[in-house]
Design a protein around this motif. Structure first.
Motif, PDB file in Angstrom:
ATOM      1  N   SER A   9       0.960  -1.215   0.155  1.00  0.00           N
ATOM      2  CA  SER A   9       0.049   0.069   0.067  1.00  0.00           C
ATOM      3  C   SER A   9       0.879   0.856   0.049  1.00  0.00           C
ATOM      4  O   SER A   9       0.962   2.650  -0.565  1.00  0.00           O
ATOM      5  CB  SER A   9      -1.010  -0.151   1.438  1.00  0.00           C
ATOM      6  N   THR A  10       2.063   1.325   0.514  1.00  0.00           N
ATOM      7  CA  THR A  10       2.319   2.543   0.786  1.00  0.00           C
ATOM      8  C   THR A  10       3.159   3.067  -0.821  1.00  0.00           C
ATOM      9  O   THR A  10       4.081   3.909  -0.788  1.00  0.00           O
ATOM     10  CB  THR A  10       4.304   2.435   1.432  1.00  0.00           C
ATOM     11  N   ILE A  86       7.215  -5.789  -5.377  1.00  0.00           N
ATOM     12  CA  ILE A  86       7.700  -4.672  -5.693  1.00  0.00           C
ATOM     13  C   ILE A  86       7.278  -3.783  -4.281  1.00  0.00           C
ATOM     14  O   ILE A  86       5.622  -3.457  -4.012  1.00  0.00           O
ATOM     15  CB  ILE A  86       7.230  -3.232  -7.003  1.00  0.00           C
ATOM     16  N   HIS A  87       8.230  -4.096  -3.495  1.00  0.00           N
ATOM     17  CA  HIS A  87       7.826  -3.314  -1.807  1.00  0.00           C
ATOM     18  C   HIS A  87       8.769  -1.985  -1.783  1.00  0.00           C
ATOM     19  O   HIS A  87      10.320  -1.467  -2.000  1.00  0.00           O
ATOM     20  CB  HIS A  87       8.338  -4.123  -1.062  1.00  0.00           C
ATOM     21  N   LEU A  88       8.490  -1.249   0.323  1.00  0.00           N
ATOM     22  CA  LEU A  88       8.603   0.068   0.246  1.00  0.00           C
ATOM     23  C   LEU A  88      10.233  -0.625   0.968  1.00  0.00           C
ATOM     24  O   LEU A  88      10.527  -1.982   1.171  1.00  0.00           O
ATOM     25  CB  LEU A  88       8.273   0.093   1.399  1.00  0.00           C
ATOM     26  N   PHE A 112       9.415 -12.995  -7.282  1.00  0.00           N
ATOM     27  CA  PHE A 112      10.735 -12.170  -7.784  1.00  0.00           C
ATOM     28  C   PHE A 112      10.363 -11.277  -6.922  1.00  0.00           C
ATOM     29  O   PHE A 112       9.403  -9.825  -7.244  1.00  0.00           O
ATOM     30  CB  PHE A 112      10.734 -11.821  -9.251  1.00  0.00           C
ATOM     31  N   ALA A 113      11.020 -11.214  -5.531  1.00  0.00           N
ATOM     32  CA  ALA A 113      10.365  -9.697  -4.556  1.00  0.00           C
ATOM     33  C   ALA A 113      11.587  -9.126  -4.709  1.00  0.00           C
ATOM     34  O   ALA A 113      13.196  -9.427  -5.796  1.00  0.00           O
ATOM     35  CB  ALA A 113      11.226 -10.130  -3.159  1.00  0.00           C
ATOM     36  N   TYR A 114      10.978  -7.676  -5.401  1.00  0.00           N
ATOM     37  CA  TYR A 114      12.408  -6.411  -5.533  1.00  0.00           C
ATOM     38  C   TYR A 114      12.255  -5.475  -4.021  1.00  0.00           C
ATOM     39  O   TYR A 114      10.771  -4.693  -3.581  1.00  0.00           O
ATOM     40  CB  TYR A 114      11.185  -5.730  -6.745  1.00  0.00           C
ATOM     41  N   ASP A 115      13.032  -4.966  -3.832  1.00  0.00           N
ATOM     42  CA  ASP A 115      13.445  -3.750  -2.719  1.00  0.00           C
ATOM     43  C   ASP A 115      13.086  -2.255  -3.683  1.00  0.00           C
ATOM     44  O   ASP A 115      14.313  -2.539  -4.333  1.00  0.00           O
ATOM     45  CB  ASP A 115      14.381  -4.369  -2.004  1.00  0.00           C
ATOM     46  N   SER A 116      12.437  -1.872  -3.449  1.00  0.00           N
ATOM     47  CA  SER A 116      12.419  -1.214  -4.213  1.00  0.00           C
ATOM     48  C   SER A 116      13.331   0.810  -3.681  1.00  0.00           C
ATOM     49  O   SER A 116      13.851   0.943  -4.182  1.00  0.00           O
ATOM     50  CB  SER A 116      10.852   0.142  -4.362  1.00  0.00           C
ATOM     51  N   GLU A 117      13.845   0.217  -2.515  1.00  0.00           N
ATOM     52  CA  GLU A 117      14.831   0.844  -1.447  1.00  0.00           C
ATOM     53  C   GLU A 117      14.741   1.965  -1.618  1.00  0.00           C
ATOM     54  O   GLU A 117      15.564   2.736  -1.175  1.00  0.00           O
ATOM     55  CB  GLU A 117      16.279   0.612  -2.371  1.00  0.00           C
ATOM     56  N   GLN A 123       8.374   4.587  -5.627  1.00  0.00           N
ATOM     57  CA  GLN A 123       8.467   3.181  -5.221  1.00  0.00           C
ATOM     58  C   GLN A 123       7.034   2.848  -5.996  1.00  0.00           C
ATOM     59  O   GLN A 123       7.621   1.772  -7.145  1.00  0.00           O
ATOM     60  CB  GLN A 123       7.845   2.534  -3.971  1.00  0.00           C
ATOM     61  N   GLY A 124       5.828   3.450  -6.762  1.00  0.00           N
ATOM     62  CA  GLY A 124       4.879   3.861  -7.401  1.00  0.00           C
ATOM     63  C   GLY A 124       5.378   3.213  -9.218  1.00  0.00           C
ATOM     64  O   GLY A 124       4.820   2.150  -9.588  1.00  0.00           O
ATOM     65  N   PHE A 125       6.944   4.252  -9.327  1.00  0.00           N
ATOM     66  CA  PHE A 125       7.064   4.080 -10.667  1.00  0.00           C
ATOM     67  C   PHE A 125       7.689   2.623 -10.810  1.00  0.00           C
ATOM     68  O   PHE A 125       7.558   2.688 -12.004  1.00  0.00           O
ATOM     69  CB  PHE A 125       8.182   5.030 -10.643  1.00  0.00           C
ATOM     70  N   TYR A 126       8.382   2.330 -10.205  1.00  0.00           N
ATOM     71  CA  TYR A 126       8.317   0.894 -10.085  1.00  0.00           C
ATOM     72  C   TYR A 126       7.852   0.020 -10.355  1.00  0.00           C
ATOM     73  O   TYR A 126       7.778  -0.816 -11.230  1.00  0.00           O
ATOM     74  CB  TYR A 126       9.608   0.638  -9.568  1.00  0.00           C
ATOM     75  N   VAL A 127       6.590   0.379  -9.319  1.00  0.00           N
ATOM     76  CA  VAL A 127       4.857  -0.706 -10.116  1.00  0.00           C
ATOM     77  C   VAL A 127       4.867  -0.813 -11.212  1.00  0.00           C
ATOM     78  O   VAL A 127       4.439  -1.617 -12.337  1.00  0.00           O
ATOM     79  CB  VAL A 127       4.514  -0.316  -8.641  1.00  0.00           C
ATOM     80  N   LEU A 128       4.319   0.460 -12.166  1.00  0.00           N
ATOM     81  CA  LEU A 128       3.572   0.750 -12.527  1.00  0.00           C
ATOM     82  C   LEU A 128       4.323   0.351 -14.074  1.00  0.00           C
ATOM     83  O   LEU A 128       3.997   0.095 -15.072  1.00  0.00           O
ATOM     84  CB  LEU A 128       3.778   1.934 -12.961  1.00  0.00           C
TER      85      LEU A 128
END
Length: 281
Positions: A9-10, A86-88, A112-117, A123-128
């Motif tokens: 959600s973040t 993809i997570h915070l 594939f878990a991805y750490d957005s850092e 973070q949303g940019f990665y998700v989109l």
């Protein structure tokens, strides 16, 4: 290969966009006066700030139980071959580690878990990007490589209006909070090595916002095509005015407005403002 995209959600991606791009979301929770709310599900950002303003205790936050990841991944595995989650930043929450652990237990689909850092709309940019690429039929490896490209150019800076939230949350010492409040210092913060650290100390909010705008300008001058997000903690009008100013300064940048929701807002407090950007690929 059919790929599902999951986030938490973040990332604060609006529900209609998540639905359009088939993005699956796991909520973090905020606890207000002993009541637990799933952000983006049980409580909106506006309602959260209203509750906090009228409350007596500072809210607390909790990460999703691993069981929620397991349940979602197992359900998705019935339809998808792979899951990109993809997570915070793992430096401020155990959410990413929960995704990794649940992924290791998931059968019939590779996770594939991805750490957005980072967090919020950056973070949303990665998700989109991942969702668009998954829809276009790209492989998980191609998507992860693209996310790493975004990460190399990702920038985000934010300032808080009230230092006490950072101090109570363990992000700032009591002495720093007292001195900062007395001197009207607006600490400019950013993510470094996955954690939130001071970038610069600036005396006024106006100067802090100008400094961030100048940092964006430095990247614009490099000739990159950029996408940027203005992030606010219950300051809709301020965000709209800043967006108008920035669009005048940098007409080649694609701007949007997002927000600090309940979980991140718990640590930053009402009135916080931020600006994040990365390349448009």
């Amino acid at each position: 290969m059919k790929i599902a995209v999951v986030t938490d959600s973040t990332s604060y991606i609006p529900k209609h966009i998540r639905e359009d791009l088939h993005i699956h979301m796991i909520p973090l929770c905020v606890v207000i006066n002993s009541e637990t709310y799933r952000e983006e599900v049980d409580i909106s950002a506006a309602d959260f700030y209203e509750e906090v303003r009228n409350g007596t205790k500072l809210p607390t936050t909790t990460q999703p139980p691993i069981g929620e990841f397991e349940a979602l991944y197992s359900e998705l595995a019935k339809e998808y071959d792979a899951i990109i989650s993809i997570h915070l930043s793992s430096g401020i929450s155990g959410t990413f580690q929960g995704a990794v652990a649940a992924g290791d237990m998931t059968e019939n689909a590779k996770v594939f878990a991805y750490d957005s850092e980072i967090s919020c709309m950056p973070q949303g940019f990665y998700v989109l990007e991942a969702a668009v690429m998954a829809k276009a039929g790209k492989t998980p490896e191609e998507i992860i490589a693209r996310l790493d490209e975004l990460k190399a150019s990702m920038r985000a800076y934010f300032m808080v209006d009230d230092l006490t939230h950072l101090q109570r949350g363990g992000r700032l010492s009591s002495a720093q909070a007292i001195i900062g409040s007395l001197l009207n210092i607006k600490p400019l913060l950013h993510f470094e090595n996955k954690v939130i650290v001071p970038f610069e100390k600036i005396r006024t909010r106006k100067k802090a916002m100008k400094r961030v705008a100048d940092l964006l300008g430095e990247d614009v001058e490099k000739g990159h095509r950029l996408q940027a997000t203005i992030i606010h903690a219950n300051r809709v009008q301020d965000a709209a005015e800043w967006k108008a100013e920035l669009e005048q300064l940098y007409p080649t940048v694609d701007f949007n407005i997002s927000y600090f929701g309940p979980v991140i807002g718990t640590h930053l407090g009402e009135g916080a403002m931020g600006l994040g950007w990365t390349i448009r690929l």
